[in-house]
Design a protein around this motif. Sequence first.
Motif, mmCIF file in Angstrom:
data_model
loop_
_atom_site.group_PDB
_atom_site.id
_atom_site.type_symbol
_atom_site.label_atom_id
_atom_site.label_comp_id
_atom_site.label_asym_id
_atom_site.label_seq_id
_atom_site.Cartn_x
_atom_site.Cartn_y
_atom_site.Cartn_z
ATOM 1 N N MET A 1 0.818 -1.196 0.000
ATOM 2 C CA MET A 1 0.000 0.000 0.000
ATOM 3 C C MET A 1 0.863 1.262 0.000
ATOM 4 N N THR A 2 0.303 2.312 -0.542
ATOM 5 C CA THR A 2 0.898 3.642 -0.516
ATOM 6 C C THR A 2 -0.150 4.598 0.025
ATOM 7 N N TYR A 3 0.269 5.534 0.873
ATOM 8 C CA TYR A 3 -0.725 6.465 1.400
ATOM 9 C C TYR A 3 -0.463 7.898 0.945
ATOM 10 N N LEU A 4 -1.559 8.594 0.735
ATOM 11 C CA LEU A 4 -1.534 10.026 0.470
ATOM 12 C C LEU A 4 -1.686 10.716 1.821
ATOM 13 N N THR A 5 -0.690 11.493 2.209
ATOM 14 C CA THR A 5 -0.762 12.186 3.491
ATOM 15 C C THR A 5 -0.978 13.674 3.282
ATOM 16 N N CYS A 6 -1.880 14.225 4.063
ATOM 17 C CA CYS A 6 -2.133 15.667 4.105
ATOM 18 C C CYS A 6 -1.843 16.096 5.526
ATOM 19 N N ASN A 7 -0.755 16.850 5.704
ATOM 20 C CA ASN A 7 -0.239 17.163 7.030
ATOM 21 C C ASN A 7 -0.068 18.677 7.173
ATOM 22 N N ILE A 8 -0.495 19.215 8.307
ATOM 23 C CA ILE A 8 -0.435 20.651 8.549
ATOM 24 C C ILE A 8 0.438 20.941 9.768
ATOM 25 N N TYR A 9 1.295 21.932 9.646
ATOM 26 C CA TYR A 9 2.044 22.386 10.827
ATOM 27 C C TYR A 9 2.138 23.893 10.810
ATOM 28 N N ALA A 10 2.217 24.471 11.998
ATOM 29 C CA ALA A 10 2.260 25.939 12.126
ATOM 30 C C ALA A 10 3.673 26.429 11.885
ATOM 31 N N SER A 11 3.793 27.529 11.135
ATOM 32 C CA SER A 11 5.098 28.115 10.865
ATOM 33 C C SER A 11 5.431 29.235 11.830
ATOM 34 N N THR A 12 4.438 29.733 12.573
ATOM 35 C CA THR A 12 4.676 30.795 13.552
ATOM 36 C C THR A 12 3.989 30.445 14.846
#
Length: 217
Positions: A206-217
Amino acid sequence: METQNSWLAFADRDKCELGPKAAGVVEAMMRTEREGEPYGMLVAKPASATLPGGKAPIRAVALADEPYQMPGIFLPLEEDWNGLPLRGLWANAAIHQALAENMPYDGVEIRLYFDDAPDLADRLNAAGWTLSELDPAYGDPMPAAIFTQQYYLDGKQELLDKPLDDYDAAAKSSPSGIPKVDGREVGSYGMNTIVQLVESSAKPGMTYLTCNIYAST
């Protein structure tokens, strides 16, 4: 574009923001708690979710797909999604907290697991997804999108229901340099969205599509 009649739809891919049906499934498939109250780490525990239109609940499981990674919650699926063989939905504790408590999306990650296919990236691009490009100097993924979120600085950093149209202008006009709404100080997060295809180590084939968010400030 994404199948409109699919329950697993995104309201805003740039923000990894799920549509209402998908958000309901993510909230149901896990529960969260803090280990070591009151300031311990937020962790997710598996639960069961019934898919929209489904009859029987599906039991989710904890899944860590890389060494040293905090496990998220994996809901096994057998669906056709935009012509792709979708085999699972994975989400972490941060997205559950963001949905349940109206918190900023810092740390949110959602993954869609697919059977391996050589043209997976092309087919996702055709469905409207933009994958992160790699930094030529360091090889790290660069943001596929950048956005901001405004939140109250008191209490639990609750998101504003109606963000300020121009945060910077409001800050300049405030004596303290911090805007206020209804007497409450308001801050702003700069957010980066990373979208990648990753070969799964925990789910061979399997391969996964990841959507990841992180704060820059």
